[in-house]
Structures are given as structure tokens and as C-alpha cells.
Scaffold this active site. Structure first.
Site, PDB file in Angstrom:
ATOM      1  N   HIS A  76     -44.688 -53.674  52.488  1.00 34.52           N
ATOM      2  CA  HIS A  76     -45.119 -52.296  52.251  1.00 34.52           C
ATOM      3  C   HIS A  76     -46.623 -52.252  51.999  1.00 34.52           C
ATOM      4  CE1 HIS A  76     -45.393 -52.694  47.780  1.00 34.52           C
ATOM      5  NE2 HIS A  76     -44.315 -53.449  47.885  1.00 34.52           N
ATOM      6  N   ASP A  78     -48.448 -49.866  50.393  1.00 28.78           N
ATOM      7  CA  ASP A  78     -48.953 -49.228  49.178  1.00 28.78           C
ATOM      8  C   ASP A  78     -48.946 -50.200  48.002  1.00 28.78           C
ATOM      9  OD1 ASP A  78     -46.090 -49.114  49.375  1.00 28.78           O
ATOM     10  OD2 ASP A  78     -46.052 -47.745  47.684  1.00 28.78           O
ATOM     11  N   ASP A 115     -48.966 -57.480  45.300  1.00 24.50           N
ATOM     12  CA  ASP A 115     -47.687 -56.830  45.566  1.00 24.50           C
ATOM     13  C   ASP A 115     -47.988 -55.530  46.308  1.00 24.50           C
ATOM     14  OD1 ASP A 115     -45.224 -55.534  45.487  1.00 24.50           O
ATOM     15  OD2 ASP A 115     -45.334 -55.084  43.347  1.00 24.50           O
ATOM     16  N   GLU A 145     -43.434 -47.534  49.170  1.00 23.60           N
ATOM     17  CA  GLU A 145     -42.347 -48.310  48.566  1.00 23.60           C
ATOM     18  C   GLU A 145     -42.313 -48.136  47.059  1.00 23.60           C
ATOM     19  OE1 GLU A 145     -40.492 -51.916  46.677  1.00 23.60           O
ATOM     20  OE2 GLU A 145     -42.528 -51.140  46.514  1.00 23.60           O
ATOM     21  N   GLU A 146     -43.483 -48.139  46.441  1.00 23.72           N
ATOM     22  CA  GLU A 146     -43.546 -48.188  44.990  1.00 23.72           C
ATOM     23  C   GLU A 146     -43.123 -46.890  44.309  1.00 23.72           C
ATOM     24  OE1 GLU A 146     -43.779 -50.850  43.579  1.00 23.72           O
ATOM     25  OE2 GLU A 146     -45.129 -52.236  44.593  1.00 23.72           O
ATOM     26  N   ASP A 169     -41.797 -59.603  50.052  1.00 23.70           N
ATOM     27  CA  ASP A 169     -42.137 -58.850  48.845  1.00 23.70           C
ATOM     28  C   ASP A 169     -41.560 -59.490  47.589  1.00 23.70           C
ATOM     29  OD1 ASP A 169     -43.256 -56.817  47.363  1.00 23.70           O
ATOM     30  OD2 ASP A 169     -41.647 -55.381  47.746  1.00 23.70           O
ATOM     31  N   HIS A 457     -47.434 -54.696  38.679  1.00 27.22           N
ATOM     32  CA  HIS A 457     -47.385 -53.328  38.156  1.00 27.22           C
ATOM     33  C   HIS A 457     -48.182 -53.180  36.856  1.00 27.22           C
ATOM     34  CE1 HIS A 457     -43.420 -52.225  40.460  1.00 27.22           C
ATOM     35  NE2 HIS A 457     -44.281 -52.915  41.211  1.00 27.22           N
TER      36      HIS A 457
END
Length: 487
Positions: A76, A78, A115, A145-146, A169, A457
């Protein structure tokens, strides 16, 4: 980016450096998608953008590899936008300031975007290469995705031809993921009629800071503190002192454990000594409870020069603080089938109370869809007692493990040949796009792997340099050893 010039593999880090220079938080992927589209067209490879914004680039098999099963590489584009409170950074336009810190690559005060930037960079490097052996290849770059997996949700069932999905991922070198949790957002909305603040009271900002936060799926088992939960406990203790609540804001992303929470309060001067004592006592309590996981926890109370006009009625404060106090957060149940893995959890992710409006966002995960639905109903039932509006949004399925997977067996053998040991095979509590993609392409043989990434994150996100090189070698060997088409 210059800091990547002297680390290997050069081609992968070069592409990752390009990604760091492009803003790409969830919902703002236009620039990075344009970059990848131009990249594919420049290589004269078939490049399409589907109706939801995913990019698909196809590359024919190298000579002698035409008889291999088609592989779909997927990542992904993003990233999660998280920064420290003292960091000035606009994720919609500012580049990520990456740097090398010993054996790691990290960023200055923000998430790094490894990530899933490392996976995306690896796919771009394969597409650009002229000397890497591979069978028929398609690369699926998904969006968003996030924050909602809308790219994976919107993928049509007739656009990809491959039989094997390599999701890149995962975040632990030497590990193959063959299953993951599903999830759903539980969004609570309520309201109240503000009342005038006591004009004799002074306005203060109560702040809880310094928590580690982290990924609300992978890191939930670490039992880190949730800033929202700590703030609720502290506010409940302060309310008997006549404190008025003007606003409460905690957390910023549904899939990140809240690191900070802030409450704007009005307080009478004659209660300040008692209030300072309560805050100090709770700081000691919290530090004691989380001594091994939250060494930087802090609580501050500072004067705000501008007075607030309205506050939340005391009866409403009591009702909502009680509900938030008992609202589920953290690990709810461990898996009975996969040892050491969380089955069901909830992240009390975001609280926003101000000016008559209340909004609470939870992110619930489970390996079992029925358990996910039941836990969501529990949370809904709690807030319905307050006559709040409760909505379930963005539900996505889990990914059920396939213990007889052909690509899993190939990659176990390949890992042993490359590194002299078998990889760990695991099921994770995080949400991967594999669950959604597999529901659209049920015939796919799927696996997920990647380099070692820590503190995803959060602004402490970092990726181990040596693991990226090993991930790259593993990816190349996997493409070379891809299963042949059955005759």
C-alpha cells in the site's frame, strides 16, 4: 535521499528515498500515485489505474521463466501520519526527514513510512530491474490501507491474472504470515447543551504526554497505556473538586494507540492545592502501573490565558466519563487456536468532546468474525444507554490460514537454503489487506512477509537496515523459485 547512498540494496533504498520525499498520508496519495504511474509508463510497462485509484503494473516473465505461476506483488502506498507534539510537520506537503541511527533507519519526530514504503520500494525495484529472474508479474499498489482499506475493498475481480499473492506488509524478518485479524470501526456520536463557564474560575490545560502508543493491532498485546483511558481516570478523580470540563481531545488515528490526551478545564483557585495533589498521586499510580512500558509518561497542568465561554454540564460529564471508564480497551481475549496471539481487542482510539459535540472512535479487531461482531454489539449497547448514535464502519474480514499453501512451502524451503534456518510461520492480530483481497480472488495462494520494523504507527518507527537486505534477497529467491504451472 542522500542518507541512503551507502546502504544495500541500493536500488530499493533509492526508491524508498523517493517515497520519503513525497507526502502520502492516507487520503492524500495523489502525488505518490502520480509518481508510480509515471514510473511504470517510463519503463514502457502496462500501467493502469482502477476506478478506486489503485495502480497495477504488469511485467512479462524473464526468458526461461514463462512456465511459472503468475505472481502478484502487493503493497500500500499510504502511510500513517503521526508526529511528536513538539515537531512541526505537515504530512500533506512536507517530506519525511529520514536518517540512519546505527543499525536502523528512522525519521526526525515523525513516522518513517517504512510501513509500507519498503514493500512498495521493493516492488518498484523489481519492475525496474533488467537482470532479476521472475515469472509473469503484476504489482498491485493499493491506496488508503491505513485509514479504511478502500483500495483493497474496491478492487474488481477481473483485473489481475496471477495465482500467488506476495503481500510485503509484514514487520518481522524471518517470519511468514499466513493469517490475520479482521476489524471494524465503532463510531459513537452524542451531544449536550453547553452551559456558561463560571467567570470566577481560571482556565487550564491538563495534558497527558510521553506514551509510546504504537500499532493498535500488533502492539496491543504489549499492554501499553492508552492516554484516553488515563485521562478519563484522572478526570473522574478531579470532578469532586468542582472542576468544569470545556473540552477533551485524545488520540488522532483509529489504528494507533493514543499517546497523548488533553482536557481544557476551569478551576476555582481555592481547590488548586487539592487538585495538584490528585494529579501528583495519579502520576505516581500510572507510573507504577506502567513502570516497565511507559518510562516517559508525564502529566502537566498549565494556565490558559484565554478563558472559555461554555462548559459541559456536570451531569453530562458524569454520565460520559462513567461510560468511557468502563468502555472496553486493550486485549479482550487471547486465541484458543493460535498460542500467544490475541484473538479480540479494542482500541479506544479517539475522543473529541467540545462545544456540545461528542465523538468517540474505536477500532475493534478479531481473528474470528463472529467474535468481532459480538464485541462490537457490546460497545454499541453501552453507548446506547446514553442515547448516543453508534455506527459500525469499514468492516473487513480476517484472513483464514491455509496450512497446505504451496507458496508457504516454497518460501520455507527457500529460507532454509538462503539463511540455514526455517522461518517462523505466524498468524497476526493486525489487519492486512489479504483478507479483503482473498475474498475477491478466493483462488489466490497468499503469504505476507517483510523486513523488521519497530514502533509502526508512531514517531518512533524504524526499520533495521540489515533486515531490508535480507528481505530483498529472500524476495529475489522466492521469485526465482516460484512454483511452475501445473501441466
Amino acid at each position: 535521499m542522500s542518507c541512503f547512498k551507502n546502504i544495500q540494496p541500493e536500488i530499493l533504498w533509492r526508491h524508498f528515498g523517493d517515497l520519503c520525499a513525497i507526502s502520502r498520508p492516507s487520503g492524500y496519495e495523489q502525488a505518490v500515485c502520480a509518481h508510480i504511474k509515471q514510473f511504470g509508463e517510463r519503463l514502457r510497462l502496462k500501467t493502469i489505474i482502477d476506478e478506486v485509484g489503485n495502480i497495477i503494473i504488469s511485467k512479462p516473465a524473464t526468458q526461461g521463466m514463462e512456465n511459472r505461476k503468475g505472481i502478484v506483488m502487493q503493497g500500500h502506498v499510504d502511510m500513517v501520519p503521526q508526529k511528536n507534539a513538539d515537531t512541526v510537520h505537515d504530512f500533506t506537503k512536507d517530506p519525511i526527514k529520514a536518517y540512519i541511527d546505527g543499525e536502523w533507519v528512522t525519521a526526525k519526530g515523525t513516522t518513517l513510512g517504512a510501513d509500507n514504503g519498503i514493500g512498495v520500494a521493493a516492488a518498484m525495484a523489481i519492475l525496474e530491474s533488467k537482470d532479476i529472474a521472475h515469472g509473469p508479474l503484476e504489482v498491485l499498489f493499493t491506496i488508503d490501507e491505513e485509514s479504511g482499506m478502500t483500495g483493497a475493498k474496491g478492487l474488481r475481480d477481473n483485473v489481475l491474472q496471477g495465482e500467488i499473492l506476495l503481500n510485503m506488509d509484514s514487520e518481522e524478518e524471518g517470519t511468514l504470515c499466513i493469517g490475520c485479524a479482521g476489524g471494524v470501526d465503532v463510531v459513537v456520536k452524542g451531544g449536550y447543551l453547553p452551559v456558561k463557564a463560571n467567570p470566577a474560575y481560571k482556565t487550564y490545560l491538563l495534558a497527558i504526554r510521553g506514551l509510546k502508543g504504537g500499532h493498535s493491532g500488533i502492539d496491543i498485546i504489549l499492554q501499553r497505556a492508552n492516554a484516553n483511558k488515563l485521562m478519563i481516570r484522572l478526570l473522574k478523580a478531579l470532578m469532586p473538586m468542582g472542576v468544569e470540563l470545556a473540552s477533551l481531545n485524545g488520540g488522532s488515528l483509529r489504528n494507533a494507540i493514543p499517546r497523548e490526551a488533553f482536557a481544557t478545564l476551569t478551576i476555582a483557585d481555592n481547590y488548586m492545592d487539592e487538585i495538584a495533589g490528585i494529579i501528583d498521586a495519579h502520576l505516581d499510580i500510572f507510573r507504577s502501573e506502567f513502570a516497565d512500558v511507559e518510562p516517559d509518561l508525564s502529566i502537566t497542568l498549565s494556565v490558559v490565558n484565554q478563558k472559555v465561554a461554555t462548559v459541559m454540564p456536570s451531569a453530562e460529564i458524569s454520565r460520559w466519563l462513567d461510560a468511557l471508564h468502563v468502555s472496553p480497551n486493550g486485549v479482550y481475549r487471547m486465541s484458543l487456536n493460535v498460542e500467544g496471539v490475541v484473538e479480540t481487542s479494542n482500541n479506544l482510539a479517539i475522543i473529541a468532546i467540545a462545544d456540545g459535540s461528542i465523538k468517540i472512535e474505536n477500532m475493534l479487531r478479531s481473528l474470528i468474525d463472529s467474535a468481532k461482531e459480538e464485541h462490537a454489539e457490546m460497545i454499541k449497547g453501552l453507548y446506547r444507554l446514553l442515547d448516543a448514535e453508534v455506527e459500525l464502519k469499514g468492516s473487513y474480514p480476517g484472513w483464514r490460514p491455509n496450512r497446505s499453501s504451496e507458496i508457504m512451502k516454497t518460501m520455507i524451503k527457500t529460507h532454509k537454503e538462503l539463511f540455514g534456518s526455517e522461518p517462523e510461520v505466524e498468524v497476526i492480530h493486525a489487519g492486512l489487506e489479504c483478507g479483503l483481497l482473498g475474498s475477491t480472488y478466493p483462488h489466490w495462494d497468499m503469504i505476507s512477509f517483510g523486513p523488521t520494523i519497530r514502533c509502526a504507527h508512531s514517531p518512533d518507527e524504524k526499520v533495521r537496515i540489515s533486515s531490508v537486505e535480507n528481505f530483498w534477497k529472500y524476495l529475489l529467491a522466492t521469485l526465482k523459485n516460484a512454483p511452475q504451472v501445473s501441466r
